[in-house]
Scaffold this motif. Structure first.
Motif, short mmCIF file in Angstrom:
data_model
loop_
_atom_site.label_atom_id
_atom_site.label_comp_id
_atom_site.label_asym_id
_atom_site.label_seq_id
_atom_site.Cartn_x
_atom_site.Cartn_y
_atom_site.Cartn_z
N THR A 157 0.65 -1.26 0.02
CA THR A 157 -0.03 -0.05 0.05
C THR A 157 0.79 1.31 0.09
OG1 THR A 157 -0.07 0.03 2.14
CG2 THR A 157 -2.01 -1.21 1.27
N ASP A 158 1.95 1.10 0.53
CA ASP A 158 3.07 2.39 0.64
C ASP A 158 3.95 2.64 -0.53
OD1 ASP A 158 3.22 4.74 2.11
OD2 ASP A 158 5.04 3.84 3.45
N ILE A 161 1.97 -6.51 5.53
CA ILE A 161 1.24 -5.29 5.26
C ILE A 161 2.22 -4.12 5.23
CG2 ILE A 161 -0.75 -3.79 5.39
CD1 ILE A 161 -2.14 -6.19 7.02
N ASP A 162 2.64 -3.66 4.32
CA ASP A 162 3.90 -2.30 4.35
C ASP A 162 3.31 -1.09 4.97
OD1 ASP A 162 2.28 -1.31 2.49
OD2 ASP A 162 3.92 -1.22 0.84
N SER A 163 1.93 -0.92 5.31
CA SER A 163 1.64 0.41 5.80
C SER A 163 0.08 0.08 6.32
CB SER A 163 1.46 1.46 4.91
OG SER A 163 0.93 2.69 5.47
N LEU A 164 0.03 0.12 7.76
CA LEU A 164 -1.60 0.23 8.37
C LEU A 164 -2.11 1.24 8.28
CD1 LEU A 164 -0.86 -2.48 11.13
CD2 LEU A 164 -2.27 -2.87 8.79
N ARG A 187 4.09 -12.42 -5.72
CA ARG A 187 3.86 -12.69 -4.25
C ARG A 187 3.47 -11.15 -3.82
NH1 ARG A 187 5.31 -17.89 -2.56
NH2 ARG A 187 6.40 -19.12 -4.29
N VAL A 188 3.25 -10.44 -4.35
CA VAL A 188 2.94 -9.15 -3.97
C VAL A 188 1.58 -8.36 -4.79
CG1 VAL A 188 3.38 -6.34 -3.74
CG2 VAL A 188 5.28 -8.33 -3.92
N ILE A 189 0.75 -8.07 -3.90
CA ILE A 189 -0.75 -7.64 -4.27
C ILE A 189 -0.52 -5.95 -4.30
CG2 ILE A 189 -2.98 -7.52 -3.42
CD1 ILE A 189 -3.10 -10.02 -2.29
N ASP A 190 -0.85 -5.50 -5.42
CA ASP A 190 -0.75 -4.07 -5.75
C ASP A 190 -1.82 -3.44 -5.14
OD1 ASP A 190 -0.19 -1.59 -6.59
OD2 ASP A 190 -0.21 -2.14 -8.69
N LEU A 191 -1.58 -2.70 -4.08
CA LEU A 191 -2.69 -1.76 -3.58
C LEU A 191 -2.26 -0.36 -3.76
CD1 LEU A 191 -3.47 -3.69 -0.12
CD2 LEU A 191 -4.40 -4.10 -2.37
#
Length: 327
Positions: free
Chosen positions: A62-63, A142-145, A81-85
């Motif tokens: 996300t970040d 999760i790279d940014s909550l 293996r990375v979901i692009d948000l």
């Protein structure tokens, strides 16, 4: 750092929630993205060596753009293996048929976290070799909550994390948060749910010199201190501290923190918290004084208004008596 990775590799029981590592940093601390890349690369490398004993890794980006994780992981490629948000969270570019957004997940919409949960579960099944990871499960990073909290609030984010940890195929969850962006109530809610927490703190120039002299590395200058708090089942908390430095390429190097640096950091944190508490007490006293003055002013105005009303009621009656005497 290795202790945090070992904690995420713990196999959960069937009916229990998996481990949850909460990584916090302050505005002056550097290296948050490097820590995330280091943890994901360690997890992926461990799963490549022993897929039956270590969980596979799935990153919710996300970040940063997903390409950042492919570059920072080195030989341990995270492709797929990375979901692009990050690219199109509002589903704006997809509506314009822009290229490069076909894999992006639009989650900043109505019921966004529910869609994000569905995308996460769907991503676990879409990755090739997922049957190989069934024995050890998955670790969701999760790279940014911060973005999730900004969009949905703390209650929905806690429910989202609980759903992830309770999923049968997910063994552990790791999330990162900027400590300065949220209230103490939000931080306390997240900290109470996590099984381990890591704090990135900056260190001052004197502490850097002290660490270099203690380690005998005069050319090594640490950028900060990592403090890992591991919660045990007995209720006790084990604390581990490490110094870390960042290279020009963005890689992170850790080393055990000397006791002198830990003591100095604890004293500095204690002084900062003491000053903050004193500031809060002064601010509360000023607010109470302002409220008391405001109430006193309102009482005075009410009293003056009552006196004026009494005078206006008495004046007509006196005038009436005078007119009756004249007749």
């Amino acid at each position: 750092m290795e202790a945090a990775v070992r904690h995420l590799r713990v196999t959960k029981c069937n009916a229990s929630a998996g481990p949850f590592l909460l990584i916090q940093d302050v505005s002056q601390a550097l290296g948050r993205h490097a820590v995330c890349c280091k943890i994901t690369s360690h997890l992926y490398a461990a799963a490549a060596r022993a897929p039956a004993l270590s969980p596979q890794t799935l990153v919710l980006a996300t970040d940063h753009h997903p390409n950042c994780y492919s570059e920072c992981s080195g030989k341990a490629s995270l492709e797929g293996r990375v979901i692009d948000l990050f690219s199109d969270p509002f589903d704006f570019l997809r509506s314009l048929s822009c290229s490069g957004t076909s894999q992006a997940v639009a989650w900043r919409t109505e019921k966004g976290l529910a869609k994000l949960y569905q995308a996460t579960v769907r991503g676990l099944s879409d990755i090739d070799g997922s049957a190989e990871a069934d024995s050890a499960g998955w670790c969701v990073v999760i790279d940014s909550l911060d973005h999730l909290l900004q969009h949905a609030g703390v209650r929905e984010v806690l429910r989202f994390l609980e759903d992830l940890r309770s999923h049968s195929d997910i063994s552990s969850v790791c999330g990162m948060i900027h400590k300065d962006l949220h209230t103490p109530q939000v931080l306390a809610a997240l900290t109470s749910e996590c099984t381990a927490s890591m704090l990135l703190q900056p260190i001052q120039g004197l502490q850097k010199d002290m660490a270099a002299m203690t380690k005998g590395k005069h050319t090594w200058a640490p950028h900060g201190l990592l403090q890992l708090h591991l919660k045990r089942h007995t209720g006790r908390v084990r604390v581990e501290s490490e110094l870390y430095s960042l290279s020009q390429g963005g890689e992170i190097e850790t080393d055990a923190a000397p006791q002198e640096v830990i003591t100095a950091q604890l004293l500095a944190a204690h002084n900062v918290s003491r000053l903050e508490s004193q500031h809060d007490k002064r601010q509360e006293a000023q607010e109470r004084q302002a409220q008391a003055e405001e109430q006193a002013g309102l009482a005075l105005l009410t009293k003056q208004a009552g006196m004026k009303l009494t005078l206006t009621q008495k004046v007509p009656s006196s005038l009436g008596c005078d007119s009756a005497a004249e007749t």
